[in-house]
Write a protein that holds these residues in place. Sequence first.
Motif, mmCIF file in Angstrom:
data_model
loop_
_atom_site.group_PDB
_atom_site.id
_atom_site.type_symbol
_atom_site.label_atom_id
_atom_site.label_comp_id
_atom_site.label_asym_id
_atom_site.label_seq_id
_atom_site.Cartn_x
_atom_site.Cartn_y
_atom_site.Cartn_z
ATOM 1 N N ASN A 8 0.860 -1.194 0.000
ATOM 2 C CA ASN A 8 0.000 0.000 0.000
ATOM 3 C C ASN A 8 0.891 1.237 0.000
ATOM 4 N N GLY A 9 0.904 1.991 -1.118
ATOM 5 C CA GLY A 9 1.782 3.157 -1.247
ATOM 6 C C GLY A 9 2.983 2.798 -2.099
ATOM 7 N N TYR A 10 2.874 3.051 -3.402
ATOM 8 C CA TYR A 10 3.932 2.619 -4.327
ATOM 9 C C TYR A 10 4.824 3.816 -4.668
ATOM 10 N N GLY A 11 5.663 4.212 -3.693
ATOM 11 C CA GLY A 11 6.596 5.318 -3.930
ATOM 12 C C GLY A 11 8.016 4.817 -3.793
ATOM 13 N N THR A 12 8.884 5.670 -3.261
ATOM 14 C CA THR A 12 10.311 5.343 -3.151
ATOM 15 C C THR A 12 10.544 3.990 -2.472
ATOM 16 N N ILE A 13 9.947 3.785 -1.322
ATOM 17 C CA ILE A 13 10.164 2.532 -0.596
ATOM 18 C C ILE A 13 9.274 1.429 -1.172
ATOM 19 N N LYS A 34 -1.958 2.776 -5.073
ATOM 20 C CA LYS A 34 -1.553 4.176 -5.192
ATOM 21 C C LYS A 34 -2.781 5.060 -5.188
ATOM 22 N N THR A 35 -2.570 6.345 -4.846
ATOM 23 C CA THR A 35 -3.706 7.260 -4.870
ATOM 24 C C THR A 35 -3.694 8.156 -6.106
ATOM 25 N N ASN A 88 4.562 9.549 5.475
ATOM 26 C CA ASN A 88 4.631 9.716 6.939
ATOM 27 C C ASN A 88 3.265 9.968 7.566
ATOM 28 N N TYR A 94 -4.505 3.873 8.058
ATOM 29 C CA TYR A 94 -4.942 2.626 7.411
ATOM 30 C C TYR A 94 -5.068 1.460 8.381
ATOM 31 N N GLY A 110 8.317 6.405 9.240
ATOM 32 C CA GLY A 110 7.616 7.688 9.308
ATOM 33 C C GLY A 110 6.387 7.644 10.202
ATOM 34 N N ARG A 169 20.536 13.744 3.871
ATOM 35 C CA ARG A 169 20.318 14.214 2.497
ATOM 36 C C ARG A 169 19.077 15.101 2.490
ATOM 37 N N ASP A 172 15.058 13.004 -1.574
ATOM 38 C CA ASP A 172 15.343 11.888 -2.483
ATOM 39 C C ASP A 172 15.492 12.477 -3.885
ATOM 40 N N LYS A 174 14.068 12.083 -6.644
ATOM 41 C CA LYS A 174 12.854 12.425 -7.409
ATOM 42 C C LYS A 174 12.113 13.640 -6.843
ATOM 43 N N GLN A 303 19.419 6.092 1.718
ATOM 44 C CA GLN A 303 18.084 6.212 2.318
ATOM 45 C C GLN A 303 17.003 5.485 1.531
HETATM 46 P P1 NAD Z 1 6.750 8.382 -1.272
HETATM 47 O O1 NAD Z 1 6.064 9.684 -1.198
HETATM 48 O O2 NAD Z 1 7.871 8.194 -2.229
HETATM 49 O O3 NAD Z 1 5.691 7.239 -1.561
HETATM 50 C C1 NAD Z 1 4.433 7.196 -0.961
HETATM 51 C C2 NAD Z 1 3.438 6.552 -1.913
HETATM 52 O O4 NAD Z 1 2.192 6.419 -1.261
HETATM 53 C C3 NAD Z 1 3.191 7.344 -3.182
HETATM 54 O O5 NAD Z 1 3.199 6.455 -4.270
HETATM 55 C C4 NAD Z 1 1.785 7.916 -3.013
HETATM 56 O O6 NAD Z 1 1.100 7.985 -4.243
HETATM 57 C C5 NAD Z 1 1.153 6.859 -2.133
HETATM 58 N N1 NAD Z 1 0.075 7.373 -1.301
HETATM 59 C C6 NAD Z 1 -0.101 8.629 -0.792
HETATM 60 N N2 NAD Z 1 -1.220 8.679 -0.048
HETATM 61 C C7 NAD Z 1 -1.760 7.432 -0.076
HETATM 62 C C8 NAD Z 1 -2.924 6.858 0.490
HETATM 63 N N3 NAD Z 1 -3.750 7.570 1.263
HETATM 64 N N4 NAD Z 1 -3.174 5.549 0.218
HETATM 65 C C9 NAD Z 1 -2.352 4.797 -0.556
HETATM 66 N N5 NAD Z 1 -1.231 5.294 -1.111
HETATM 67 C C10 NAD Z 1 -0.945 6.593 -0.884
HETATM 68 O O7 NAD Z 1 7.228 8.071 0.244
HETATM 69 P P2 NAD Z 1 8.444 7.165 0.720
HETATM 70 O O8 NAD Z 1 9.689 7.988 0.705
HETATM 71 O O9 NAD Z 1 8.432 5.858 0.025
HETATM 72 O O10 NAD Z 1 8.071 6.971 2.270
HETATM 73 C C11 NAD Z 1 7.147 5.987 2.696
HETATM 74 C C12 NAD Z 1 7.439 5.631 4.149
HETATM 75 O O11 NAD Z 1 8.765 5.095 4.213
HETATM 76 C C13 NAD Z 1 7.419 6.812 5.132
HETATM 77 O O12 NAD Z 1 6.980 6.334 6.387
HETATM 78 C C14 NAD Z 1 8.881 7.197 5.236
HETATM 79 O O13 NAD Z 1 9.212 7.828 6.437
HETATM 80 C C15 NAD Z 1 9.538 5.830 5.153
HETATM 81 N N6 NAD Z 1 10.938 5.864 4.691
HETATM 82 C C16 NAD Z 1 11.333 6.661 3.664
HETATM 83 C C17 NAD Z 1 12.663 6.687 3.300
HETATM 84 C C18 NAD Z 1 13.167 7.587 2.222
HETATM 85 O O14 NAD Z 1 14.302 8.050 2.324
HETATM 86 N N7 NAD Z 1 12.429 7.868 1.179
HETATM 87 C C19 NAD Z 1 13.587 5.865 3.951
HETATM 88 C C20 NAD Z 1 13.137 5.009 4.962
HETATM 89 C C21 NAD Z 1 11.806 5.024 5.343
#
Ligand code: NAD
Length: 339
Positions: A8-13, A34-35, A88, A94, A110, A169, A172, A174, A303
Amino acid sequence: ARVKVAINGYGTIGKRVADAIKLQPDMELVGVAKTSPNYEAFTAIKKGYKLFVPKENTSKFEKAGLQISGNIEDMINEADIIIDTTPNGVGASYKPLYQKFEKKAIFQGGEKADVAEVSFSALCNYDEALNKNYIRVVSCNTTGILRTLCTINNKVSKIEKVRVTIVRRASDPKEVKKGPINSIVPDPASVPSHHAKDVLTVIKGIDIVSMAVVAPTTLMHLHLMNITLKNNVKREDVLTALKDTERIVLINSSRTGIGSTAEIVEVSRDLGRYRYDIPEVAIFEDSIYTQNNELFLMYGVHQESIVVPENIDAIRAAMNISSKDESIKITNETLGLMK
Ligand code: NAD
């Protein structure tokens, strides 16, 4: 049967964990949620991952020409466990949904620690997470600190106190709207930073103070650490312990010419590592210095990728399907970690 995992949440992590799930012999990927219908949604489809979206956003995705496989509830229902990699604080919102469907979930750093039953770092406390329903993988910085501290504490000498400065840093790669681009900013302005408190959610009762600045770079964090040990310590013993430990690599700058985070990343790119990810803690060997019972060292933390192996191990711990050593071995081999 293989464990069915949903992201759930297809971003960086999330995208990195999704790719890692595809490589595990004992797991299968149900899909990703993803949203917003941005480029990450396009690449998920390109990779053949099923895309799930909130019901109310369906038409936005359809208008963008993205084929969706259902809503987020459908995805949760199909899974045994959800990796929540939403931004975060969103993960906590959820949790009631995961509870409603009686599914286990792994949250990220987060989120506040109380979102889960246990905060997790594989080398430190894998066994505490066995069978748990809700696990929180600590943040990238905390993961780097914990891998280092648990190694020293378990293999060299018990730790008396830790002082660590984190050069973070700024964003990220992007993230185009974050900064600074030309300043070094104490962040938070006050001491201690939250990192010390986060370390204490996993190893209890050590004296630790952390402070942090944010620097204009996107590549990696850099930590400057000073540990006071219960006993006097020899540099060779520290080197042996670190060399001996999985998920930690030593970089000899004088021999290799790798003396910065930029050059670590360049090597990773030259080696063709996917997305130039560096899931290992990258310790600058030349920085390791001992004096009586004090140890100093500096290391880089990538990170974007350091928490990926931890998320995979957290799944095996939650499902209670592998011991710590088995899980770490499978994860490291499938993800191509150096050790
Ligand atoms: P991100 O913004 O890259 O990705 C978040 C994803 O969640 C996005 O694809 C977004 O579209 C999606 N999203 C947003 N709202 C949503 C919702 N309501 N329902 C479903 N999907 C939703 O964030 P990230 O950097 O991957 O961070 C995610 C978690 O990982 C955070 O808790 C962060 O603290 C932690 N984290 C991040 C890093 C980092 O450096 N990027 C490192 C370690 C841990």
